[in-house]
Write an enzyme that holds these catalytic residues in place. Sequence first.
Site, PDB file in Angstrom:
ATOM      1  N   ARG A 116       0.776  -0.931  -0.052  1.00 35.51           N
ATOM      2  CA  ARG A 116       0.185   0.006  -0.684  1.00 35.51           C
ATOM      3  C   ARG A 116       0.777   0.940  -0.019  1.00 35.51           C
ATOM      4  O   ARG A 116       1.755   1.463   0.801  1.00 35.51           O
ATOM      5  CB  ARG A 116      -1.097  -0.107   0.864  1.00 35.51           C
ATOM      6  CG  ARG A 116      -1.630   1.475   1.383  1.00 35.51           C
ATOM      7  CD  ARG A 116      -2.633   1.179   2.752  1.00 35.51           C
ATOM      8  NE  ARG A 116      -3.857   0.795   1.345  1.00 35.51           N
ATOM      9  CZ  ARG A 116      -5.262   0.470   2.786  1.00 35.51           C
ATOM     10  NH1 ARG A 116      -5.126   1.446   3.370  1.00 35.51           N
ATOM     11  NH2 ARG A 116      -5.711   0.165   1.810  1.00 35.51           N
TER      12      ARG A 116
ATOM     13  N   HIS B 182      -7.344   1.034  -6.090  1.00 38.33           N
ATOM     14  CA  HIS B 182      -7.791  -0.008  -5.151  1.00 38.33           C
ATOM     15  C   HIS B 182      -8.453  -1.414  -5.413  1.00 38.33           C
ATOM     16  O   HIS B 182      -9.461  -1.813  -5.503  1.00 38.33           O
ATOM     17  CB  HIS B 182      -8.337   0.739  -3.900  1.00 38.33           C
ATOM     18  CG  HIS B 182      -8.776   0.101  -2.511  1.00 38.33           C
ATOM     19  ND1 HIS B 182      -7.303  -0.974  -2.500  1.00 38.33           N
ATOM     20  CD2 HIS B 182      -9.134   0.704  -1.392  1.00 38.33           C
ATOM     21  CE1 HIS B 182      -7.501  -1.318  -0.803  1.00 38.33           C
ATOM     22  NE2 HIS B 182      -8.800  -0.777  -0.273  1.00 38.33           N
TER      23      HIS B 182
ATOM     24  N   GLN C 136      -9.991  -3.930  -2.697  1.00 43.19           N
ATOM     25  CA  GLN C 136     -11.321  -3.983  -3.205  1.00 43.19           C
ATOM     26  C   GLN C 136     -12.697  -3.740  -3.697  1.00 43.19           C
ATOM     27  O   GLN C 136     -13.738  -4.607  -3.650  1.00 43.19           O
ATOM     28  CB  GLN C 136     -11.248  -1.761  -2.649  1.00 43.19           C
ATOM     29  CG  GLN C 136     -12.147  -1.155  -2.035  1.00 43.19           C
ATOM     30  CD  GLN C 136     -12.450  -1.835  -0.647  1.00 43.19           C
ATOM     31  OE1 GLN C 136     -12.544  -1.609   0.372  1.00 43.19           O
ATOM     32  NE2 GLN C 136     -14.620  -2.115  -0.079  1.00 43.19           N
TER      33      GLN C 136
ATOM     34  N   ASP D  84     -17.578   7.334  -0.758  1.00 41.69           N
ATOM     35  CA  ASP D  84     -15.982   7.207  -0.295  1.00 41.69           C
ATOM     36  C   ASP D  84     -15.428   8.286  -0.164  1.00 41.69           C
ATOM     37  O   ASP D  84     -16.841   9.389  -0.419  1.00 41.69           O
ATOM     38  CB  ASP D  84     -14.958   6.475  -1.553  1.00 41.69           C
ATOM     39  CG  ASP D  84     -13.557   6.277  -0.677  1.00 41.69           C
ATOM     40  OD1 ASP D  84     -13.294   6.311   0.422  1.00 41.69           O
ATOM     41  OD2 ASP D  84     -12.379   6.410  -1.819  1.00 41.69           O
TER      42      ASP D  84
ATOM     43  N   CYS E  68     -16.650   1.592   1.079  1.00 36.35           N
ATOM     44  CA  CYS E  68     -15.598   0.961   1.064  1.00 36.35           C
ATOM     45  C   CYS E  68     -14.709   1.009   2.727  1.00 36.35           C
ATOM     46  O   CYS E  68     -14.229   0.240   3.612  1.00 36.35           O
ATOM     47  CB  CYS E  68     -14.691   1.455   0.254  1.00 36.35           C
ATOM     48  SG  CYS E  68     -13.598   3.077   0.152  1.00 36.35           S
TER      49      CYS E  68
ATOM     50  N   ARG F  12     -13.659  -8.939   2.230  1.00 34.32           N
ATOM     51  CA  ARG F  12     -12.869  -7.813   2.433  1.00 34.32           C
ATOM     52  C   ARG F  12     -11.418  -9.839   2.183  1.00 34.32           C
ATOM     53  O   ARG F  12     -11.082  -9.930   1.725  1.00 34.32           O
ATOM     54  CB  ARG F  12     -12.159  -6.981   3.082  1.00 34.32           C
ATOM     55  CG  ARG F  12     -12.657  -6.118   3.046  1.00 34.32           C
ATOM     56  CD  ARG F  12     -13.057  -5.576   1.377  1.00 34.32           C
ATOM     57  NE  ARG F  12     -10.665  -5.003   0.772  1.00 34.32           N
ATOM     58  CZ  ARG F  12     -10.413  -4.050   1.078  1.00 34.32           C
ATOM     59  NH1 ARG F  12     -11.078  -2.912   2.464  1.00 34.32           N
ATOM     60  NH2 ARG F  12      -9.085  -4.216   1.457  1.00 34.32           N
TER      61      ARG F  12
HETATM   62  N1  NVA Z   1      -9.791   6.803  -1.077  1.00 36.07           N
HETATM   63  C1  NVA Z   1      -9.587   6.534   0.163  1.00 36.07           C
HETATM   64  C2  NVA Z   1      -9.898   4.594   0.498  1.00 36.07           C
HETATM   65  C3  NVA Z   1      -9.749   4.084   1.642  1.00 36.07           C
HETATM   66  C4  NVA Z   1      -9.450   2.967   1.510  1.00 36.07           C
HETATM   67  C5  NVA Z   1      -8.431   6.770   0.125  1.00 36.07           C
HETATM   68  O1  NVA Z   1      -7.132   6.518  -0.687  1.00 36.07           O
HETATM   69  O2  NVA Z   1      -8.073   6.963   1.666  1.00 36.07           O
HETATM   70  N1   CP Z   2     -11.278   0.085   2.359  1.00 35.34           N
HETATM   71  C1   CP Z   2      -9.796  -0.050   3.088  1.00 35.34           C
HETATM   72  O1   CP Z   2      -9.087  -0.210   2.039  1.00 35.34           O
HETATM   73  O2   CP Z   2      -9.656  -0.347   4.361  1.00 35.34           O
HETATM   74  P1   CP Z   2      -8.435   0.365   4.723  1.00 35.34           P
HETATM   75  O3   CP Z   2      -7.533   1.602   4.987  1.00 35.34           O
HETATM   76  O4   CP Z   2      -8.634   0.382   6.663  1.00 35.34           O
HETATM   77  O5   CP Z   2      -7.580  -0.974   4.457  1.00 35.34           O
END
Ligand code: NVA
Ligand code: CP
Length: 309
Positions: free
Chosen positions: A103, A130, A133, A225, A265, A293
């Site tokens: 990540r 992502h 997800q 989101d 998500c 997930r």
């Molecule tokens: N769009 C959000 C998704 C988190 C799972 C982010 O990147 O922070």
């Molecule tokens: N939806 C998701 O990826 O959550 P986290 O940021 O908690 O991993």
Amino acid sequence: MKKDLLAISDIEPEDIEEIFSRAEFLKRKFYAGEVYQPLKGKTLGMIFKKSSTRTRISFEAGMYQLGGHAIFLSSKDLQMDRGESIADTAKIFSLYLNGIVIRTYSQEEVEELAANSSIPVINGLTDLHHPCQILCDMFTIKEKLGRLEGVKVAYIGDGNNIANSWLDGASKMGMNLSISSPAGYEPDAGIVKRAALSAGKNSGKIEMTNDPFEAVRDADIIYTDVWTSMGQEREYEKRLKDFRRFQVNTEMVRAAKKNVLVMHCLPAHRGEEISDDVIDGERSIVFEEAENRLHVQKAILELLMGGKK
Ligand code: NVA
Ligand code: CP
């Protein structure tokens, strides 16, 4: 399946169906309390440069459940943060591990890691995508509605990593995706173009509008989101103003199909992109979505890390 899972655009609809059918199998085993350990003796490295609750825990727990082991690697403790190259890091990881989840911010970094690794690399979120997800989300929709083809998803909000992966996923699976973002916050133009082409081939439809009420008309699913993603915190106040009309609330849910389902998500910023009564309401399936997930990512681990018999 290819070696890596970096974006949904890299995989075929048949791969997605295979992931789903494996996830269904693994979910059944999990519910039955049956031990199933095809990844015995395998180790997954998990590099996280951004925070995570769901992705980290579901991958770690999933790996243990499949009989393997996961090592969480905060990037600040790795030599990577002191300048060791991604390519060298990738070569070292390939000597010790059987797979990597990463990540991070840039998609290019994930691509470079994958190109220099002999082991599978899974994208656990970048600024651009992502994929895990959205694979979990599509699995959840299929569980609920029995199909994906022709299902209309209205994505309301920021044209971010989630929206981009939705474009890739929906267009592969013949879904109708309507994205509504404020002007200036639309998804990546190249990805929209790619998705429109792929939707054409797979009898899907991609629509873009700045009017969220137009997007939710006849929608089977409303998806949203956060307005401010990880790394954009400095823009928080401006975004609050710019996204004001884009909250998923009761009025918006009423404008969709009567039995519409609401997804997110997570993590949610309650009172911003989604109201409390909607996220906690009877149309919301956000926690079932989060639960999946675990099962879908276990399927991805099993397929990519070679444990499947
Ligand atoms: N769009 C959000 C998704 C988190 C799972 C982010 O990147 O922070
Ligand atoms: N939806 C998701 O990826 O959550 P986290 O940021 O908690 O991993």
